[in-house]
Design an enzyme around this catalytic site. Structure first.
Site, PDB file in Angstrom:
ATOM      1  N   ASN A 287       6.151 -11.193  -7.978  1.00 61.43           N
ATOM      2  CA  ASN A 287       6.284  -9.594  -7.680  1.00 61.43           C
ATOM      3  C   ASN A 287       6.409 -10.572  -6.269  1.00 61.43           C
ATOM      4  O   ASN A 287       6.102 -10.697  -4.918  1.00 61.43           O
ATOM      5  CB  ASN A 287       5.179  -8.952  -7.801  1.00 61.43           C
ATOM      6  CG  ASN A 287       6.209  -7.437  -6.820  1.00 61.43           C
ATOM      7  OD1 ASN A 287       6.956  -7.284  -6.191  1.00 61.43           O
ATOM      8  ND2 ASN A 287       4.504  -6.223  -6.172  1.00 61.43           N
ATOM      9  N   TRP A 288       8.052 -10.569  -5.218  1.00 55.73           N
ATOM     10  CA  TRP A 288       7.802 -10.852  -4.092  1.00 55.73           C
ATOM     11  C   TRP A 288       7.952  -8.974  -3.346  1.00 55.73           C
ATOM     12  O   TRP A 288       8.247 -10.183  -2.102  1.00 55.73           O
ATOM     13  CB  TRP A 288       9.910 -11.266  -4.010  1.00 55.73           C
ATOM     14  CG  TRP A 288      10.419 -11.626  -4.511  1.00 55.73           C
ATOM     15  CD1 TRP A 288       9.081 -13.444  -4.943  1.00 55.73           C
ATOM     16  CD2 TRP A 288      11.374 -12.709  -5.182  1.00 55.73           C
ATOM     17  NE1 TRP A 288      10.089 -14.277  -6.232  1.00 55.73           N
ATOM     18  CE2 TRP A 288      11.595 -14.234  -5.483  1.00 55.73           C
ATOM     19  CE3 TRP A 288      12.607 -12.423  -4.667  1.00 55.73           C
ATOM     20  CZ2 TRP A 288      12.763 -15.014  -5.198  1.00 55.73           C
ATOM     21  CZ3 TRP A 288      14.329 -13.348  -4.608  1.00 55.73           C
ATOM     22  CH2 TRP A 288      13.753 -14.656  -5.954  1.00 55.73           C
ATOM     23  N   LYS A 289       8.062  -7.867  -3.640  1.00 55.48           N
ATOM     24  CA  LYS A 289       7.847  -7.449  -2.817  1.00 55.48           C
ATOM     25  C   LYS A 289       9.203  -7.238  -1.948  1.00 55.48           C
ATOM     26  O   LYS A 289      10.247  -7.239  -2.024  1.00 55.48           O
ATOM     27  CB  LYS A 289       6.283  -7.095  -2.091  1.00 55.48           C
ATOM     28  CG  LYS A 289       5.052  -7.264  -2.589  1.00 55.48           C
ATOM     29  CD  LYS A 289       3.684  -7.007  -2.187  1.00 55.48           C
ATOM     30  CE  LYS A 289       2.947  -7.315  -2.433  1.00 55.48           C
ATOM     31  NZ  LYS A 289       1.769  -7.202  -2.165  1.00 55.48           N
TER      32      LYS A 289
ATOM     33  N   HIS B 180       2.876   0.164  -9.437  1.00 57.70           N
ATOM     34  CA  HIS B 180       2.157  -0.858  -8.027  1.00 57.70           C
ATOM     35  C   HIS B 180       1.847  -0.125  -7.379  1.00 57.70           C
ATOM     36  O   HIS B 180       1.620   1.533  -6.684  1.00 57.70           O
ATOM     37  CB  HIS B 180       3.549  -1.757  -7.803  1.00 57.70           C
ATOM     38  CG  HIS B 180       2.632  -2.371  -7.050  1.00 57.70           C
ATOM     39  ND1 HIS B 180       2.312  -2.326  -5.681  1.00 57.70           N
ATOM     40  CD2 HIS B 180       2.612  -3.805  -7.558  1.00 57.70           C
ATOM     41  CE1 HIS B 180       1.643  -3.751  -5.389  1.00 57.70           C
ATOM     42  NE2 HIS B 180       1.924  -4.708  -6.138  1.00 57.70           N
TER      43      HIS B 180
ATOM     44  N   GLU C  49       1.424  -0.056  -3.928  1.00 53.27           N
ATOM     45  CA  GLU C  49       2.266   0.496  -3.147  1.00 53.27           C
ATOM     46  C   GLU C  49       3.112   1.033  -3.316  1.00 53.27           C
ATOM     47  O   GLU C  49       3.199   1.924  -2.473  1.00 53.27           O
ATOM     48  CB  GLU C  49       2.751  -1.180  -2.336  1.00 53.27           C
ATOM     49  CG  GLU C  49       1.866  -2.017  -1.813  1.00 53.27           C
ATOM     50  CD  GLU C  49       1.595  -3.305  -1.993  1.00 53.27           C
ATOM     51  OE1 GLU C  49       3.594  -3.822  -2.216  1.00 53.27           O
ATOM     52  OE2 GLU C  49       1.271  -4.111  -1.890  1.00 53.27           O
TER      53      GLU C  49
ATOM     54  N   GLU D 128      -4.637  -4.830 -11.333  1.00 48.18           N
ATOM     55  CA  GLU D 128      -4.265  -4.728  -9.866  1.00 48.18           C
ATOM     56  C   GLU D 128      -5.393  -3.652  -9.131  1.00 48.18           C
ATOM     57  O   GLU D 128      -5.321  -3.045  -8.734  1.00 48.18           O
ATOM     58  CB  GLU D 128      -3.307  -5.017  -9.294  1.00 48.18           C
ATOM     59  CG  GLU D 128      -2.315  -5.646 -10.093  1.00 48.18           C
ATOM     60  CD  GLU D 128      -1.653  -5.780  -9.131  1.00 48.18           C
ATOM     61  OE1 GLU D 128      -0.770  -6.961  -8.820  1.00 48.18           O
ATOM     62  OE2 GLU D 128      -0.017  -4.951  -8.663  1.00 48.18           O
TER      63      GLU D 128
ATOM     64  N   GLY E  96      -3.232  -8.441  -1.856  1.00 47.40           N
ATOM     65  CA  GLY E  96      -2.569  -9.129  -0.749  1.00 47.40           C
ATOM     66  C   GLY E  96      -4.091  -9.060   0.311  1.00 47.40           C
ATOM     67  O   GLY E  96      -3.234  -9.394   1.900  1.00 47.40           O
TER      68      GLY E  96
ATOM     69  N   SER F  72      -4.623 -11.759  -5.339  1.00 48.60           N
ATOM     70  CA  SER F  72      -4.545 -12.517  -4.704  1.00 48.60           C
ATOM     71  C   SER F  72      -4.888 -13.496  -5.371  1.00 48.60           C
ATOM     72  O   SER F  72      -4.891 -14.383  -4.862  1.00 48.60           O
ATOM     73  CB  SER F  72      -5.793 -12.446  -3.618  1.00 48.60           C
ATOM     74  OG  SER F  72      -5.602 -11.647  -2.638  1.00 48.60           O
TER      75      SER F  72
ATOM     76  N   GLY G 125       1.828 -11.935  -5.712  1.00 49.84           N
ATOM     77  CA  GLY G 125       2.243 -11.513  -4.790  1.00 49.84           C
ATOM     78  C   GLY G 125       2.089 -12.334  -4.233  1.00 49.84           C
ATOM     79  O   GLY G 125       3.814 -13.686  -4.208  1.00 49.84           O
ATOM     80  N   GLY G 126       1.896 -12.726  -2.888  1.00 39.92           N
ATOM     81  CA  GLY G 126       2.188 -13.848  -2.168  1.00 39.92           C
ATOM     82  C   GLY G 126       2.720 -14.913  -2.179  1.00 39.92           C
ATOM     83  O   GLY G 126       3.663 -15.938  -1.818  1.00 39.92           O
TER      84      GLY G 126
HETATM   85  C1  PEP Z   1       0.947  -7.953  -5.852  1.00 40.07           C
HETATM   86  O1  PEP Z   1       2.059  -7.706  -5.161  1.00 40.07           O
HETATM   87  O2  PEP Z   1       1.173  -6.874  -7.183  1.00 40.07           O
HETATM   88  C2  PEP Z   1       0.042  -8.915  -5.546  1.00 40.07           C
HETATM   89  C3  PEP Z   1      -1.038  -8.918  -6.758  1.00 40.07           C
HETATM   90  O3  PEP Z   1      -0.432  -9.125  -4.304  1.00 40.07           O
HETATM   91  P1  PEP Z   1      -0.388 -10.525  -3.714  1.00 40.07           P
HETATM   92  O4  PEP Z   1      -0.664 -11.412  -5.428  1.00 40.07           O
HETATM   93  O5  PEP Z   1      -0.177 -10.047  -2.877  1.00 40.07           O
HETATM   94  O6  PEP Z   1      -2.756 -10.082  -3.751  1.00 40.07           O
END
Ligand code: PEP
Length: 247
Positions: free
Chosen positions: A9-11, A94, A96, A165, A171, A209, A230-231
């Site tokens: 997930n590039w966000k 999600h 966010e 999640e 994040g 994470s 994500g990251g």
């Molecule tokens: C996400 O955005 O779905 C996510 C899991 O982010 P991260 O891996 O950065 O925690």
């Protein structure tokens, strides 16, 4: 046994130049992965990313879809539009989006319906906040979020992907322990099994994470069928290492 699924997930990250470099580096190191791989990219980059991943082992994903089929909904992107760009997966619900855009369980369920109607697999995100976990409400919250999607989608439920999640792990660098993650996944699996005889087909992803160091242990859990990353999906070596852990 189904292949694991690793979805990035590039966000709201990327640029034309950065996307091209990242995807080229991923393709150079990917080989023939034993798992399924997808990238959920910002909508404006779907055309670019479609041409970069076309004919490769990487599937294209989007990060959101409108509840509406078409019309006067400024700024929204419909499932039919995503379909035109070869999108195979779309994130819905999600945290966010739930937090900053006030998305409700019912709205997320409609988004999943819209995606399924266009042959796109919704990756339904569920997860509790830290306050909810500390109040002992984790199970209640994730079951309520998933129940709305099950209720709206009936027998099509076997066509979805679910991502657990924990909001406090996204994040933040704080990962759920393997025991915490597996425990919630087992709850979600039981809920899906009660709703569909084909629930074993459904991928249950862990997100929060996930990184090159913790992926193998998480992915070894019996009810963790992949990851939503994500990251770490923004760095080719890290994402490739997570993919290798799922092979
Ligand atoms: C996400 O955005 O779905 C996510 C899991 O982010 P991260 O891996 O950065 O925690």
């Amino acid at each position: 046994m189904k292949k694991k699924l690793i979805a990035g997930n590039w966000k709201m990250n990327g640029s034309l130049a950065a996307n091209e470099a990242l995807i080229k580096n991923l393709l150079a190191g990917l080989g023939t992965p034993a798992c399924q791989v997808a990238l959920c990219v910002p909508s404006v980059y779907l055309a670019q990313c479609q041409s970069l991943v076309n004919g490769t082992a990487i599937d294209l994903g989007a990060q959101d879809v409108s509840q509406q089929p078409e019309g006067a909904f400024t700024g929204e992107v419909s499932s039919a539009m995503l379909q035109e760009f070869g999108v195979r997966y779309v994130l819905v619900g999600h945290s966010e989006r739930r937090q900053y855009h006030f998305e409700t369980d019912a709205g997320v369920a409609v988004k999943a319906q819209r995606a399924l109607a266009c042959g796109i697999t919704p990756i339904v995100c569920v997860g509790e906040t830290l306050a909810e976990r500390e109040a002992g409400r984790t199970e209640e919250v994730v079951k309520r979020q998933l129940a709305a999607v099950i209720h709206a989608n009936g027998h099509c439920i076997s066509e979805i992907v679910v991502a657990y999640e924990p909001v406090w792990a996204i994040g933040t660098g704080k990962t759920a322990s393997t025991e915490q993650a597996q425990q919630v996944h087992a709850v979600l699996r039981a809920q899906l099994k009660a709703a569909s005889p084909q629930a074993d087909r459904i991928h249950l992803l862990y997100g929060g994470s996930m990184n090159a160091a913790n992926a193998a242990q998480l992915l070894a859990q019996p009810d963790i069928d992949g990851g939503l990353v994500g990251g770490a999906s923004l760095k080719a070596p890290d994402f490739l290492s997570i993919i290798a852990s799922a092979n």
